[in-house]
Enzyme design. Structure first.
Site, PDB file in Angstrom:
ATOM      1  N   ILE A  36     -25.940 -26.055 -43.174  1.00 39.48           N
ATOM      2  CA  ILE A  36     -25.370 -27.265 -42.563  1.00 39.48           C
ATOM      3  C   ILE A  36     -23.864 -27.223 -42.789  1.00 39.48           C
ATOM      4  O   ILE A  36     -23.409 -26.873 -43.886  1.00 39.48           O
ATOM      5  CB  ILE A  36     -25.999 -28.568 -43.123  1.00 39.48           C
ATOM      6  CG1 ILE A  36     -25.352 -29.805 -42.460  1.00 39.48           C
ATOM      7  CG2 ILE A  36     -25.931 -28.655 -44.635  1.00 39.48           C
ATOM      8  CD1 ILE A  36     -26.109 -31.106 -42.719  1.00 39.48           C
ATOM      9  N   ALA A  37     -23.115 -27.521 -41.748  1.00 39.10           N
ATOM     10  CA  ALA A  37     -21.653 -27.569 -41.894  1.00 39.10           C
ATOM     11  C   ALA A  37     -21.057 -28.434 -40.799  1.00 39.10           C
ATOM     12  O   ALA A  37     -21.642 -28.603 -39.726  1.00 39.10           O
ATOM     13  CB  ALA A  37     -21.061 -26.160 -41.825  1.00 39.10           C
ATOM     14  N   GLU A  39     -30.821 -26.208 -50.956  1.00 43.31           N
ATOM     15  CA  GLU A  39     -30.116 -25.670 -52.121  1.00 43.31           C
ATOM     16  C   GLU A  39     -28.628 -25.870 -51.905  1.00 43.31           C
ATOM     17  O   GLU A  39     -28.148 -25.700 -50.784  1.00 43.31           O
ATOM     18  CB  GLU A  39     -30.339 -24.157 -52.223  1.00 43.31           C
ATOM     19  CG  GLU A  39     -31.568 -23.758 -52.954  1.00 43.31           C
ATOM     20  CD  GLU A  39     -32.051 -22.387 -52.501  1.00 43.31           C
ATOM     21  OE1 GLU A  39     -31.261 -21.617 -51.916  1.00 43.31           O
ATOM     22  OE2 GLU A  39     -33.237 -22.110 -52.714  1.00 43.31           O
ATOM     23  N   ASN A  62     -20.183 -27.675 -55.308  1.00 43.91           N
ATOM     24  CA  ASN A  62     -19.915 -28.273 -53.988  1.00 43.91           C
ATOM     25  C   ASN A  62     -20.081 -29.801 -54.046  1.00 43.91           C
ATOM     26  O   ASN A  62     -21.079 -30.372 -53.599  1.00 43.91           O
ATOM     27  CB  ASN A  62     -20.849 -27.657 -52.935  1.00 43.91           C
ATOM     28  CG  ASN A  62     -20.418 -27.984 -51.516  1.00 43.91           C
ATOM     29  OD1 ASN A  62     -19.633 -28.903 -51.303  1.00 43.91           O
ATOM     30  ND2 ASN A  62     -20.938 -27.240 -50.562  1.00 43.91           N
ATOM     31  N   TYR A  97     -25.550 -35.477 -49.876  1.00 38.51           N
ATOM     32  CA  TYR A  97     -27.015 -35.440 -50.006  1.00 38.51           C
ATOM     33  C   TYR A  97     -27.524 -36.631 -50.820  1.00 38.51           C
ATOM     34  O   TYR A  97     -28.548 -37.236 -50.476  1.00 38.51           O
ATOM     35  CB  TYR A  97     -27.464 -34.121 -50.663  1.00 38.51           C
ATOM     36  CG  TYR A  97     -27.078 -32.877 -49.871  1.00 38.51           C
ATOM     37  CD1 TYR A  97     -27.133 -32.870 -48.482  1.00 38.51           C
ATOM     38  CD2 TYR A  97     -26.671 -31.710 -50.511  1.00 38.51           C
ATOM     39  CE1 TYR A  97     -26.774 -31.744 -47.748  1.00 38.51           C
ATOM     40  CE2 TYR A  97     -26.314 -30.578 -49.784  1.00 38.51           C
ATOM     41  CZ  TYR A  97     -26.356 -30.606 -48.405  1.00 38.51           C
ATOM     42  OH  TYR A  97     -26.006 -29.496 -47.677  1.00 38.51           O
TER      43      TYR A  97
HETATM   44  C1  LIG Z   1     -20.354 -31.183 -46.855  1.00 37.01           C
HETATM   45  C2  LIG Z   1     -19.943 -31.499 -45.421  1.00 37.01           C
HETATM   46  C3  LIG Z   1     -21.079 -31.066 -44.465  1.00 37.01           C
HETATM   47  C4  LIG Z   1     -19.711 -33.013 -45.285  1.00 37.01           C
HETATM   48  O1  LIG Z   1     -19.457 -33.300 -43.920  1.00 37.01           O
HETATM   49  P1  LIG Z   1     -18.599 -34.575 -43.480  1.00 37.01           P
HETATM   50  O2  LIG Z   1     -18.817 -34.779 -42.012  1.00 37.01           O
HETATM   51  O3  LIG Z   1     -17.197 -34.439 -43.930  1.00 37.01           O
HETATM   52  O4  LIG Z   1     -19.330 -35.737 -44.320  1.00 37.01           O
HETATM   53  P2  LIG Z   1     -19.307 -37.303 -43.994  1.00 37.01           P
HETATM   54  O5  LIG Z   1     -17.990 -37.686 -43.388  1.00 37.01           O
HETATM   55  O6  LIG Z   1     -20.553 -37.664 -43.263  1.00 37.01           O
HETATM   56  O7  LIG Z   1     -19.346 -37.874 -45.488  1.00 37.01           O
HETATM   57  C5  LIG Z   1     -20.525 -38.367 -46.069  1.00 37.01           C
HETATM   58  C6  LIG Z   1     -20.343 -38.427 -47.568  1.00 37.01           C
HETATM   59  O8  LIG Z   1     -20.212 -37.115 -48.102  1.00 37.01           O
HETATM   60  C7  LIG Z   1     -19.350 -37.159 -49.249  1.00 37.01           C
HETATM   61  N1  LIG Z   1     -18.164 -36.336 -49.010  1.00 37.01           N
HETATM   62  C8  LIG Z   1     -17.801 -35.715 -47.868  1.00 37.01           C
HETATM   63  N2  LIG Z   1     -16.673 -35.006 -48.066  1.00 37.01           N
HETATM   64  C9  LIG Z   1     -16.315 -35.192 -49.359  1.00 37.01           C
HETATM   65  C10 LIG Z   1     -15.256 -34.717 -50.168  1.00 37.01           C
HETATM   66  N3  LIG Z   1     -14.315 -33.899 -49.679  1.00 37.01           N
HETATM   67  N4  LIG Z   1     -15.225 -35.079 -51.467  1.00 37.01           N
HETATM   68  C11 LIG Z   1     -16.154 -35.889 -51.989  1.00 37.01           C
HETATM   69  N5  LIG Z   1     -17.204 -36.397 -51.260  1.00 37.01           N
HETATM   70  C12 LIG Z   1     -17.270 -36.042 -49.973  1.00 37.01           C
HETATM   71  C13 LIG Z   1     -18.955 -38.606 -49.434  1.00 37.01           C
HETATM   72  O9  LIG Z   1     -19.900 -39.201 -50.289  1.00 37.01           O
HETATM   73  C14 LIG Z   1     -19.094 -39.133 -48.017  1.00 37.01           C
HETATM   74  O10 LIG Z   1     -19.297 -40.520 -47.970  1.00 37.01           O
HETATM   75  P3  LIG Z   1     -18.014 -41.503 -47.808  1.00 37.01           P
HETATM   76  O11 LIG Z   1     -17.240 -41.006 -46.630  1.00 37.01           O
HETATM   77  O12 LIG Z   1     -18.669 -42.826 -47.591  1.00 37.01           O
HETATM   78  O13 LIG Z   1     -17.244 -41.379 -49.081  1.00 37.01           O
HETATM   79  C15 LIG Z   1     -18.602 -30.776 -45.066  1.00 37.01           C
HETATM   80  O14 LIG Z   1     -17.662 -31.045 -46.090  1.00 37.01           O
HETATM   81  C16 LIG Z   1     -18.724 -29.289 -44.883  1.00 37.01           C
HETATM   82  O15 LIG Z   1     -19.056 -28.806 -43.793  1.00 37.01           O
HETATM   83  N6  LIG Z   1     -18.446 -28.516 -45.952  1.00 37.01           N
HETATM   84  C17 LIG Z   1     -18.472 -27.042 -45.879  1.00 37.01           C
HETATM   85  C18 LIG Z   1     -19.873 -26.521 -45.663  1.00 37.01           C
HETATM   86  C19 LIG Z   1     -20.813 -26.969 -46.755  1.00 37.01           C
HETATM   87  O16 LIG Z   1     -20.439 -27.059 -47.923  1.00 37.01           O
HETATM   88  N7  LIG Z   1     -22.067 -27.223 -46.375  1.00 37.01           N
HETATM   89  C20 LIG Z   1     -23.111 -27.597 -47.306  1.00 37.01           C
HETATM   90  C21 LIG Z   1     -23.756 -26.384 -47.860  1.00 37.01           C
HETATM   91  S1  LIG Z   1     -25.076 -26.784 -48.966  1.00 37.01           S
END
Ligand SMILES: CC(C)(COP(=O)(O)OP(=O)(O)OC[C@H]1O[C@@H](n2cnc3c(N)ncnc32)[C@H](O)[C@@H]1OP(=O)(O)O)[C@@H](O)C(=O)NCCC(=O)NCCS
Length: 148
Positions: A74-75, A108, A113, A120
């Site tokens: 997921i990303a 996982e 991260n 999650y």
């Molecule tokens: C993890 C990931 C999918 C989150 O996507 P996103 O669209 O930015 O997430 P959202 O905007 O829906 O955020 C939902 C919650 O995630 C958490 N979150 C997202 N980015 C964060 C950050 N940089 N630091 C801390 N918490 C974070 C927060 O709790 C957030 O809630 P909030 O906005 O109310 O504080 C994105 O950062 C990503 O693609 N990362 C790289 C790939 C990856 O790590 N995938 C998971 C592999 S297991």
């Protein structure tokens, strides 16, 4: 943000590889891995597209195995981080898993991260174990699950 969910196909793979590089640095999926998911019968790989279908906002690959679902990737594209897209994609996968009569969803995540773990936990996943030094960089994997 509004988005459209579509099954991943060959036309998305070049763009997915670019997002994957930015998101996972040295640990990204290869072209072959994306291609094999198109053919994999237990896999549901969805892309989240902007309303005009020009941009890939994010994606998720989930395997449906017996009575549970396993998120294998997921990303969200970095330009769109922190706009609720990760949450929307996960919500979509949770609803899809319920429709497929899954009892729980597993995944996982690297123990380092923080962003993903926080996402999650917000979506109701709980930590149920770990695998020591599971990743290439020697970091641990946290196993998380959500009952449906
Ligand atoms: C993890 C990931 C999918 C989150 O996507 P996103 O669209 O930015 O997430 P959202 O905007 O829906 O955020 C939902 C919650 O995630 C958490 N979150 C997202 N980015 C964060 C950050 N940089 N630091 C801390 N918490 C974070 C927060 O709790 C957030 O809630 P909030 O906005 O109310 O504080 C994105 O950062 C990503 O693609 N990362 C790289 C790939 C990856 O790590 N995938 C998971 C592999 S297991």
């Amino acid at each position: 943000m509004d988005m459209i969910f579509k099954p991943m196909d060959e036309s998305h793979i070049d763009r997915l590889l670019k997002i994957e590089e930015k998101c996972f640095l040295g640990d990204s999926w290869t072209r072959l891995m994306f291609e094999s998911e198109v053919k994999n019968k237990i896999s549901s790989f969805i892309v989240a597209l902007s309303n005009d279908e020009e941009a890939i906002l994010g994606y998720c690959c989930v395997w449906f195995i017996a009575d549970f679902a396993e998120i294998t990737n997921i990303a969200v594209s970095p330009e769109f981080w922190r706009q609720g897209i990760g949450k929307t994609i996960l919500y979509y996968i949770i609803e899809k898993s319920k429709k497929n009569k899954c009892k729980y969803i597993n995944l996982e995540v690297k123990s380092t991260n923080i962003a993903a773990i926080s996402l999650y936990e917000k979506m109701g996943f709980v930590s149920v174990g770990q695998r020591k030094k599971y990743y290439k960089d020697n970091s641990d994997a946290i196993l998380m699950t959500k009952d449906l």
